[in-house]
Design a protein around this motif. Structure first.
Motif, short mmCIF file in Angstrom:
data_model
loop_
_atom_site.label_atom_id
_atom_site.label_comp_id
_atom_site.label_asym_id
_atom_site.label_seq_id
_atom_site.Cartn_x
_atom_site.Cartn_y
_atom_site.Cartn_z
N TYR A 1 50.27 26.78 38.03
CA TYR A 1 49.41 28.11 38.66
C TYR A 1 48.79 27.48 39.72
O TYR A 1 48.57 26.17 39.60
N GLY A 2 49.38 28.27 40.90
CA GLY A 2 47.98 28.31 41.26
C GLY A 2 46.70 28.80 41.70
O GLY A 2 46.25 30.05 41.65
N VAL A 3 45.54 28.19 41.41
CA VAL A 3 44.41 28.36 41.07
C VAL A 3 43.99 29.64 42.80
O VAL A 3 44.04 28.73 43.73
N ASP A 4 43.68 30.56 42.65
CA ASP A 4 43.12 30.83 43.76
C ASP A 4 41.36 30.63 44.07
O ASP A 4 40.65 31.06 43.31
N GLU A 5 41.06 29.52 45.18
CA GLU A 5 40.02 29.13 45.58
C GLU A 5 39.31 29.69 46.02
O GLU A 5 37.93 29.58 45.31
N THR A 6 39.64 30.44 46.55
CA THR A 6 38.44 31.60 47.25
C THR A 6 37.72 32.42 46.50
O THR A 6 36.66 32.50 46.44
N LEU A 7 38.33 32.74 45.23
CA LEU A 7 38.07 33.99 44.59
C LEU A 7 36.94 33.32 43.62
O LEU A 7 35.98 33.15 43.69
N VAL A 8 37.91 31.62 42.96
CA VAL A 8 36.27 30.75 42.28
C VAL A 8 35.02 30.86 42.51
O VAL A 8 34.71 30.92 42.14
N HIS A 9 35.11 30.04 44.28
CA HIS A 9 33.89 30.41 45.15
C HIS A 9 33.47 31.11 44.72
O HIS A 9 31.93 30.68 44.99
N LEU A 10 33.47 32.22 44.57
CA LEU A 10 32.43 33.47 44.54
C LEU A 10 31.44 33.19 43.46
O LEU A 10 30.63 34.14 43.08
N PHE A 11 31.95 32.77 42.61
CA PHE A 11 32.03 33.24 40.80
C PHE A 11 31.73 31.64 40.45
O PHE A 11 30.54 31.73 39.48
N LYS A 12 31.56 30.83 41.50
CA LYS A 12 31.43 29.34 40.70
C LYS A 12 30.11 28.98 40.62
O LYS A 12 29.78 28.62 39.54
N GLU A 13 29.11 29.04 40.78
CA GLU A 13 28.18 28.45 40.61
C GLU A 13 27.70 29.61 39.81
O GLU A 13 27.03 29.00 38.55
N LYS A 14 27.69 30.80 39.62
CA LYS A 14 27.60 32.00 37.78
C LYS A 14 28.34 31.48 36.89
O LYS A 14 27.35 31.34 35.48
N LEU A 15 29.17 31.03 36.61
CA LEU A 15 30.15 30.70 35.31
C LEU A 15 29.56 29.87 34.92
O LEU A 15 29.45 29.53 33.89
N LYS B 1 41.51 40.85 18.43
CA LYS B 1 42.37 41.70 18.06
C LYS B 1 43.69 41.98 18.22
O LYS B 1 44.94 41.25 18.11
N LYS B 2 43.46 40.68 19.71
CA LYS B 2 44.10 40.30 20.58
C LYS B 2 44.39 39.08 21.02
O LYS B 2 42.77 39.09 21.33
N VAL B 3 45.02 37.80 20.87
CA VAL B 3 45.08 36.77 21.61
C VAL B 3 45.71 36.96 23.19
O VAL B 3 47.00 36.96 22.97
N PRO B 4 45.25 35.51 23.82
CA PRO B 4 44.16 34.99 24.13
C PRO B 4 42.85 36.15 24.26
O PRO B 4 43.45 36.96 24.70
N THR B 5 41.69 35.76 24.33
CA THR B 5 40.08 36.43 24.45
C THR B 5 39.88 35.65 24.36
O THR B 5 39.17 34.96 24.23
N MET B 6 38.80 35.92 26.03
CA MET B 6 37.40 34.66 26.54
C MET B 6 36.75 36.16 26.00
O MET B 6 36.07 36.83 27.26
N LEU B 7 35.58 35.24 25.45
CA LEU B 7 34.12 36.35 25.65
C LEU B 7 33.30 35.68 26.27
O LEU B 7 33.09 33.82 26.13
N PHE B 8 32.74 36.12 27.59
CA PHE B 8 31.84 35.44 28.29
C PHE B 8 29.87 35.57 27.71
O PHE B 8 29.86 37.11 27.68
N LEU C 1 34.61 39.82 38.78
CA LEU C 1 33.78 40.97 38.63
C LEU C 1 33.13 41.02 37.67
O LEU C 1 31.96 41.84 37.34
N ILE C 2 32.93 40.38 36.54
CA ILE C 2 32.51 39.87 34.85
C ILE C 2 31.53 39.05 35.55
O ILE C 2 30.44 39.67 34.89
N LEU C 3 31.50 38.37 36.59
CA LEU C 3 30.30 37.33 36.69
C LEU C 3 29.30 37.86 37.92
O LEU C 3 28.08 37.39 37.88
N ASN C 4 29.66 38.61 38.42
CA ASN C 4 29.08 39.24 39.52
C ASN C 4 28.17 40.38 39.13
O ASN C 4 27.58 41.06 40.14
N GLY C 5 28.92 40.91 37.75
CA GLY C 5 27.63 42.15 37.14
C GLY C 5 28.57 43.45 38.20
O GLY C 5 27.78 44.86 37.84
N ASP C 6 29.89 43.86 37.92
CA ASP C 6 30.52 44.68 38.40
C ASP C 6 31.32 44.79 37.46
O ASP C 6 31.85 44.57 36.30
#
Length: 181
Positions: free
Chosen positions: A57-71, A134-141, A165-170
């Motif tokens: 898997y190749g992580v999209d580092e640009t997107l990760v940078h957008l939510f890294k602090e909030k995560l 009901k489905k796996v995986p499920t990731m709860l934030f 989207l989740i971490l930026n409140g969108d």
């Protein structure tokens, strides 16, 4: 006699509620159950699929940078089945993203669910109760103990886009949204 029965019961309870519990079915196939650590994925038969998906898997580092602090402000509960194809694909990718984002892994709780009849998608500690898994995986934030949102089975766009989207409140609606509480 009473001492050996007590010792057996104590060992049974420790095994039942310990981490990285493994169940082997009559057909010889194994799966993890209950709270697990990342170390569990270093053992066979889990290592093979975990390492392959993680490395590929190749992580999209640009997107990760957008939510890294909030995560870092979140607690994540990850429900999976080590017997489930979707979990085998998505969980290693998700973990790789968390590591890329320097997420404090002590804020990650991983719960492996059962696959046996009568216990399907349950854990020995009942961590799934009241969470509509009901489905796996499920990731709860979770933030301050309250679920903010979840990713269910697979991302809508990509894990990184969905997390941003989740971490930026969108606005974010997970797959199988009708199952969200």
């Amino acid at each position: 006699m009473k001492t050996s029965a007590f010792l057996f019961f104590t060992l049974f309870c420790i095994t039942l509620h310990g981490q990285n519990q493994e169940i082997t079915l009559e057909n010889g196939k194994s799966f993890l159950l209950g709270k697990i650590t990342l170390k569990a994925f270093e053992q066979e038969p889990y290592r093979e699929w975990y390492q392959k998906s993680y490395q590929d898997y190749g992580v999209d580092e640009t997107l990760v940078h957008l939510f890294k602090e909030k995560l870092a402000q979140y607690h994540i509960q990850l429900f999976l089945g080590t017997w489930c194809g979707d979990s085998k694909r998505e969980v290693p990718r998700f973990i790789k993203i968390l590591k890329e984002a320097d997420f404090p892994l002590e804020n990650l709780e991983i719960i492996a669910l059962d696959r046996r009849k009568g216990w399907y998608k349950k854990s020995p500690g009942g961590e799934e109760r009241g969470k509509n898994i009901k489905k796996v995986p499920t990731m709860l934030f979770l933030k301050d103990g309250i679920e903010v949102n979840r990713i269910v089975e697979s991302p809508v766009e990509s894990l990184e886009e969905d997390m941003a989207l989740i971490l930026n409140g969108d606005t974010y609606t997970p797959n199988y949204a009708v199952m969200k509480q």
